[in-house]
Design an enzyme around this catalytic site. Structure first.
Site, PDB file in Angstrom:
ATOM      1  N   TYR A  30       1.177  -9.658   7.742  1.00  0.00           N
ATOM      2  CA  TYR A  30       0.049  -8.383   8.148  1.00  0.00           C
ATOM      3  C   TYR A  30      -1.337  -9.074   8.029  1.00  0.00           C
ATOM      4  CZ  TYR A  30      -2.868  -4.253   7.909  1.00  0.00           C
ATOM      5  OH  TYR A  30      -3.272  -3.133   8.454  1.00  0.00           O
ATOM      6  N   GLU A  52      -3.148   5.208   7.444  1.00  0.00           N
ATOM      7  CA  GLU A  52      -4.380   5.016   6.371  1.00  0.00           C
ATOM      8  C   GLU A  52      -4.364   6.518   5.636  1.00  0.00           C
ATOM      9  OE1 GLU A  52      -5.979   2.510   5.378  1.00  0.00           O
ATOM     10  OE2 GLU A  52      -5.928   1.143   7.116  1.00  0.00           O
ATOM     11  N   TRP A  60      -1.163  -0.319   0.115  1.00  0.00           N
ATOM     12  CA  TRP A  60      -1.007  -0.631   1.369  1.00  0.00           C
ATOM     13  C   TRP A  60       0.109  -1.179   1.657  1.00  0.00           C
ATOM     14  CZ3 TRP A  60      -1.888   1.431   5.665  1.00  0.00           C
ATOM     15  CH2 TRP A  60      -1.712   0.760   6.807  1.00  0.00           C
TER      16      TRP A  60
END
Length: 205
Positions: A30, A52, A60
């Site tokens: 990522y 988010e 995350w």
């Protein structure tokens, strides 16, 4: 675990990354190929705002691991489709083990889709968000140098809330700004520094 003041970590491939992207293969991929690159399409930006929001209070890595399931659950984050979700869909999603089963965040994703459609009459989500791009970007040498919010992220948060969006606080919006390249918080010695095409590697002159 590296301390949160750490600089870059050089991997076996010879590339330097922040500690958070240095060990987990999913996070490394990522970081190398997605994080910090400009997002200028409505669907992509809507997805990132919602993810988010789901990330608040979680890692995350958790959200990234669940992203395929999120995309399946929310019609590929097509705002036109999600805007039509009903209370029945909320209850269905609360039974989906592949996503974060938080009623308020699920409801916010639906409201955010409706707000995204409403913004089409006012220039659209992309232009609305990108107008808050700051005039300069941080130049962090270590993780501890990176701010968690900014005047621009606070202004973006307030503006989005005024348009009906939820789970868009200043810290969440700064994370969004990092993720979509509005600011470049790659560490100065990272191999990704300056890769967005928006900011020079060395930051402001």
């Amino acid at each position: 675990m590296e301390p949160d003041t750490a600089g870059v970590v050089t991997g076996p491939d010879g590339l330097s990354r922040p500690a958070w992207a240095a060990t987990n293969p999913l996070m490394q991929d990522y970081y190398d190929h997605e994080w910090g690159l400009p997002v200028r399409d409505e669907q992509g930006l809507y997805e990132r705002i919602c993810l988010e929001g789901f990330q608040a209070g979680l890692s995350w890595a958790t959200i990234l691991r669940k992203r395929p399931a999120f995309r399946a659950a929310f019609a590929g984050f097509d705002p036109e489709a999600v805007a039509l979700f009903t209370d029945h869909d909320v209850e269905r999603l609360l039974q989906d083990p592949g996503i974060v089963r938080n009623r308020l965040k699920i409801q916010a994703t639906i409201r955010n889709a409706q707000a995204t459609l409403s913004l089409r009459g006012d220039g659209g989500l992309v232009d609305f968000v990108w107008q808050f791009q700051p005039a300069s970007t941080p130049t962090p040498a270590r993780h501890s140098d990176i701010p968690t919010s900014s005047p621009e992220s606070a202004a973006l948060s307030k503006a989005l809330r005024g348009k009906g969006f939820s789970f868009v606080g200043p810290t969440t919006m700064f994370a969004l700004m990092e993720a979509i390249g509005m600011v470049d918080t790659h560490l100065m010695d990272s191999h990704r520094r300056g890769s967005s095409g928006i900011w020079p590697a060395l930051g402001p002159a």
